[in-house]
Write a protein that holds these residues in place. Structure first.
Motif, PDB file in Angstrom:
ATOM      1  N   GLY A  51     -26.435 -45.349  31.731  1.00 54.74           N
ATOM      2  CA  GLY A  51     -26.452 -44.092  32.472  1.00 54.74           C
ATOM      3  C   GLY A  51     -27.726 -43.949  33.282  1.00 54.74           C
ATOM      4  O   GLY A  51     -28.151 -42.861  33.606  1.00 54.74           O
ATOM      5  N   ASP A  52     -28.335 -45.077  33.605  1.00 57.40           N
ATOM      6  CA  ASP A  52     -29.644 -45.094  34.247  1.00 57.40           C
ATOM      7  C   ASP A  52     -29.695 -44.221  35.489  1.00 57.40           C
ATOM      8  O   ASP A  52     -28.898 -44.370  36.402  1.00 57.40           O
ATOM      9  CB  ASP A  52     -29.982 -46.539  34.644  1.00 57.40           C
ATOM     10  CG  ASP A  52     -31.459 -46.809  34.444  1.00 57.40           C
ATOM     11  OD1 ASP A  52     -32.133 -45.954  33.868  1.00 57.40           O
ATOM     12  OD2 ASP A  52     -31.909 -47.878  34.879  1.00 57.40           O
ATOM     13  N   GLY A  53     -30.668 -43.292  35.526  1.00 58.03           N
ATOM     14  CA  GLY A  53     -30.852 -42.477  36.718  1.00 58.03           C
ATOM     15  C   GLY A  53     -29.937 -41.273  36.796  1.00 58.03           C
ATOM     16  O   GLY A  53     -30.034 -40.504  37.742  1.00 58.03           O
ATOM     17  N   LEU A  54     -29.081 -41.091  35.798  1.00 53.82           N
ATOM     18  CA  LEU A  54     -28.154 -39.959  35.851  1.00 53.82           C
ATOM     19  C   LEU A  54     -28.896 -38.631  35.813  1.00 53.82           C
ATOM     20  O   LEU A  54     -28.602 -37.718  36.592  1.00 53.82           O
ATOM     21  CB  LEU A  54     -27.155 -40.051  34.683  1.00 53.82           C
ATOM     22  CG  LEU A  54     -25.988 -39.077  34.751  1.00 53.82           C
ATOM     23  CD1 LEU A  54     -25.035 -39.459  35.859  1.00 53.82           C
ATOM     24  CD2 LEU A  54     -25.247 -39.024  33.430  1.00 53.82           C
ATOM     25  N   GLY A  55     -29.881 -38.546  34.922  1.00 49.80           N
ATOM     26  CA  GLY A  55     -30.666 -37.317  34.817  1.00 49.80           C
ATOM     27  C   GLY A  55     -31.402 -37.016  36.114  1.00 49.80           C
ATOM     28  O   GLY A  55     -31.359 -35.891  36.623  1.00 49.80           O
ATOM     29  N   HIS A  56     -32.045 -38.043  36.673  1.00 50.65           N
ATOM     30  CA  HIS A  56     -32.745 -37.859  37.948  1.00 50.65           C
ATOM     31  C   HIS A  56     -31.766 -37.476  39.050  1.00 50.65           C
ATOM     32  O   HIS A  56     -32.046 -36.637  39.897  1.00 50.65           O
ATOM     33  CB  HIS A  56     -33.476 -39.147  38.333  1.00 50.65           C
ATOM     34  CG  HIS A  56     -34.753 -39.339  37.583  1.00 50.65           C
ATOM     35  ND1 HIS A  56     -34.780 -39.774  36.276  1.00 50.65           N
ATOM     36  CD2 HIS A  56     -36.044 -39.134  37.941  1.00 50.65           C
ATOM     37  CE1 HIS A  56     -36.037 -39.832  35.874  1.00 50.65           C
ATOM     38  NE2 HIS A  56     -36.823 -39.452  36.854  1.00 50.65           N
ATOM     39  N   SER A  57     -30.596 -38.115  38.998  1.00 51.31           N
ATOM     40  CA  SER A  57     -29.590 -37.852  40.019  1.00 51.31           C
ATOM     41  C   SER A  57     -29.145 -36.392  39.990  1.00 51.31           C
ATOM     42  O   SER A  57     -29.073 -35.726  41.030  1.00 51.31           O
ATOM     43  CB  SER A  57     -28.387 -38.773  39.785  1.00 51.31           C
ATOM     44  OG  SER A  57     -27.411 -38.521  40.730  1.00 51.31           O
TER      45      SER A  57
ATOM     46  N   VAL B  59     -18.286 -48.949  23.988  1.00 53.87           N
ATOM     47  CA  VAL B  59     -17.348 -48.242  24.862  1.00 53.87           C
ATOM     48  C   VAL B  59     -17.263 -46.774  24.458  1.00 53.87           C
ATOM     49  O   VAL B  59     -16.676 -46.434  23.436  1.00 53.87           O
ATOM     50  CB  VAL B  59     -15.947 -48.884  24.797  1.00 53.87           C
ATOM     51  CG1 VAL B  59     -15.068 -48.300  25.883  1.00 53.87           C
ATOM     52  CG2 VAL B  59     -16.051 -50.389  24.931  1.00 53.87           C
ATOM     53  N   ALA B  60     -17.846 -45.900  25.279  1.00 56.43           N
ATOM     54  CA  ALA B  60     -17.816 -44.473  24.975  1.00 56.43           C
ATOM     55  C   ALA B  60     -16.658 -43.803  25.705  1.00 56.43           C
ATOM     56  O   ALA B  60     -16.177 -44.314  26.713  1.00 56.43           O
ATOM     57  CB  ALA B  60     -19.131 -43.832  25.383  1.00 56.43           C
ATOM     58  N   GLY B  61     -16.229 -42.678  25.183  1.00 66.31           N
ATOM     59  CA  GLY B  61     -15.276 -41.856  25.911  1.00 66.31           C
ATOM     60  C   GLY B  61     -13.820 -42.064  25.556  1.00 66.31           C
ATOM     61  O   GLY B  61     -12.965 -41.379  26.104  1.00 66.31           O
ATOM     62  N   THR B  79     -21.164 -43.825  31.875  1.00 64.90           N
ATOM     63  CA  THR B  79     -22.571 -43.476  31.634  1.00 64.90           C
ATOM     64  C   THR B  79     -22.950 -43.648  30.172  1.00 64.90           C
ATOM     65  O   THR B  79     -23.926 -43.065  29.713  1.00 64.90           O
ATOM     66  CB  THR B  79     -22.855 -42.027  32.051  1.00 64.90           C
ATOM     67  OG1 THR B  79     -22.025 -41.179  31.267  1.00 64.90           O
ATOM     68  CG2 THR B  79     -22.584 -41.792  33.500  1.00 64.90           C
ATOM     69  N   ALA B  80     -22.168 -44.446  29.431  1.00 65.56           N
ATOM     70  CA  ALA B  80     -22.411 -44.661  27.989  1.00 65.56           C
ATOM     71  C   ALA B  80     -22.495 -43.338  27.253  1.00 65.56           C
ATOM     72  O   ALA B  80     -23.421 -43.088  26.491  1.00 65.56           O
ATOM     73  CB  ALA B  80     -23.669 -45.486  27.756  1.00 65.56           C
ATOM     74  N   GLY B  81     -21.518 -42.466  27.489  1.00 63.51           N
ATOM     75  CA  GLY B  81     -21.496 -41.171  26.794  1.00 63.51           C
ATOM     76  C   GLY B  81     -22.678 -40.312  27.168  1.00 63.51           C
ATOM     77  O   GLY B  81     -23.322 -39.748  26.295  1.00 63.51           O
ATOM     78  N   LEU B  82     -22.938 -40.176  28.483  1.00 66.34           N
ATOM     79  CA  LEU B  82     -24.092 -39.414  28.989  1.00 66.34           C
ATOM     80  C   LEU B  82     -25.359 -39.824  28.249  1.00 66.34           C
ATOM     81  O   LEU B  82     -26.065 -38.998  27.664  1.00 66.34           O
ATOM     82  CB  LEU B  82     -23.855 -37.896  28.847  1.00 66.34           C
ATOM     83  CG  LEU B  82     -22.596 -37.336  29.496  1.00 66.34           C
ATOM     84  CD1 LEU B  82     -22.439 -35.869  29.151  1.00 66.34           C
ATOM     85  CD2 LEU B  82     -22.658 -37.500  31.013  1.00 66.34           C
ATOM     86  N   CYS B  83     -25.626 -41.132  28.236  1.00 67.41           N
ATOM     87  CA  CYS B  83     -26.795 -41.684  27.535  1.00 67.41           C
ATOM     88  C   CYS B  83     -26.795 -41.293  26.056  1.00 67.41           C
ATOM     89  O   CYS B  83     -27.825 -40.878  25.515  1.00 67.41           O
ATOM     90  CB  CYS B  83     -28.101 -41.226  28.176  1.00 67.41           C
ATOM     91  SG  CYS B  83     -28.550 -42.215  29.583  1.00 67.41           S
ATOM     92  N   PHE B  84     -25.639 -41.394  25.402  1.00 63.85           N
ATOM     93  CA  PHE B  84     -25.472 -41.123  23.962  1.00 63.85           C
ATOM     94  C   PHE B  84     -25.562 -39.649  23.593  1.00 63.85           C
ATOM     95  O   PHE B  84     -25.174 -39.268  22.490  1.00 63.85           O
ATOM     96  CB  PHE B  84     -26.495 -41.895  23.111  1.00 63.85           C
ATOM     97  CG  PHE B  84     -26.223 -43.367  23.075  1.00 63.85           C
ATOM     98  CD1 PHE B  84     -24.940 -43.839  22.881  1.00 63.85           C
ATOM     99  CD2 PHE B  84     -27.233 -44.289  23.263  1.00 63.85           C
ATOM    100  CE1 PHE B  84     -24.671 -45.192  22.859  1.00 63.85           C
ATOM    101  CE2 PHE B  84     -26.973 -45.650  23.237  1.00 63.85           C
ATOM    102  CZ  PHE B  84     -25.690 -46.089  23.039  1.00 63.85           C
ATOM    103  N   ILE B  85     -26.093 -38.804  24.486  1.00 64.36           N
ATOM    104  CA  ILE B  85     -26.211 -37.383  24.129  1.00 64.36           C
ATOM    105  C   ILE B  85     -24.822 -36.765  23.981  1.00 64.36           C
ATOM    106  O   ILE B  85     -24.534 -36.054  23.022  1.00 64.36           O
ATOM    107  CB  ILE B  85     -27.049 -36.632  25.185  1.00 64.36           C
ATOM    108  CG1 ILE B  85     -28.484 -37.143  25.144  1.00 64.36           C
ATOM    109  CG2 ILE B  85     -27.016 -35.138  24.934  1.00 64.36           C
ATOM    110  CD1 ILE B  85     -29.351 -36.675  26.273  1.00 64.36           C
ATOM    111  N   GLY B  86     -23.941 -37.076  24.940  1.00 66.87           N
ATOM    112  CA  GLY B  86     -22.567 -36.568  24.872  1.00 66.87           C
ATOM    113  C   GLY B  86     -21.838 -37.082  23.647  1.00 66.87           C
ATOM    114  O   GLY B  86     -21.086 -36.341  23.006  1.00 66.87           O
ATOM    115  N   THR B  87     -22.076 -38.347  23.310  1.00 65.41           N
ATOM    116  CA  THR B  87     -21.431 -38.924  22.123  1.00 65.41           C
ATOM    117  C   THR B  87     -21.874 -38.196  20.860  1.00 65.41           C
ATOM    118  O   THR B  87     -21.053 -37.870  20.001  1.00 65.41           O
ATOM    119  CB  THR B  87     -21.776 -40.423  22.018  1.00 65.41           C
ATOM    120  OG1 THR B  87     -21.355 -41.070  23.212  1.00 65.41           O
ATOM    121  CG2 THR B  87     -21.073 -41.054  20.846  1.00 65.41           C
TER     122      THR B  87
END
Lengths: 102, 114
Positions: A51-57, B59-61, B79-87
């Motif tokens: 999810g690289d850069g998603l937060g910045h995005s 595989v998230a989601g 996004t890998a589960g919103l960087c694992f936070i969503g997971t």
């Protein structure tokens, strides 16, 4: 009191989690903040995160810098719409289901 | 008057309470039909939990696809589960995700058997 907490957790936990995330990102300054930001995986010391850069995005998106937002992560603006839609959907559904069986 | 324990003993918590309210006014035959339709279509909260946990290993989601949320599923997947936070949010919240889906299933089932 217990019942109120249970009710809130049951209906609004997801709304709260996603709203807090979006609000934190809206207040984060994407230009001065470099490095991990809010990413859990990079804060734990890993080099790569899908999810690289998603937060910045998302943060760029809230400031109206759309080209920067798309450059950080192509999914950023879409993420805002999808998550925003989900929050609105849950709140709407909860208002419909209030004291109603079917 | 049909009792939910006799027809759907696998239900727990909020779901059991909700379905018992739905089945309250049903006679035996309707309750039988409702049970068959509902059991075939509902999603087990445990399935949602296990597929959400897969998100930690790659595989998230998948759980979001299972409960019919295509947009969230795609977002989690890429996004890998919103960087694992969503997971993590969904692992805590899995019962409500399943219940949200099952409530719709119950509504559909009632309108189908009438």
């Amino acid at each position: 009191m217990r019942n109120i907490i249970k009710h809130l957790h049951k209906n609004y936990f997801e709304v709260a989690a996603f709203s807090i995330g979006l609000i934190l990102l809206a207040f984060m300054d994407p230009n001065t903040t470099t490095g991990p930001g809010l990413c859990l995986l990079e804060n734990l010391g890993f080099q790569y995160c899908p999810g690289d850069g998603l937060g910045h995005s998302i943060s760029f998106f809230f400031r109206g810098e759309f080209s920067n937002a798309l450059q950080s992560n192509i999914l950023g603006p879409f993420a805002v719409f999808i998550i925003g839609g989900r929050i609105i959907y849950i709140v709407y559904k909860n208002s419909l289901n209030h004291n109603k069986i079917l | 008057m049909a009792n939910v324990i006799d027809y759907l003993p696998e239900l727990e918590g909020d779901e059991a309470a909700y379905i018992s309210k739905v089945m309250e006014s049903m006679d035996e035959k309707t309750a039988d039909r409702f049970t068959r339709v509902y059991r075939a279509r509902r999603k087990d909260p445990q399935t949602v939990l296990l597929t959400a946990l897969v998100g930690f290993f790659g595989v998230a989601g998948i759980h979001r696809f299972i409960v019919g949320q295509l947009g969230m599923g795609l977002l989690y997947l890429f996004t890998a589960g919103l960087c694992f936070i969503g997971t993590i949010v969904d692992v805590i919240n899995y019962k409500n995700l399943a219940f949200e889906y099952n409530r719709e299933v119950a509504r559909d089932a009632v309108s189908l058997i009438q």
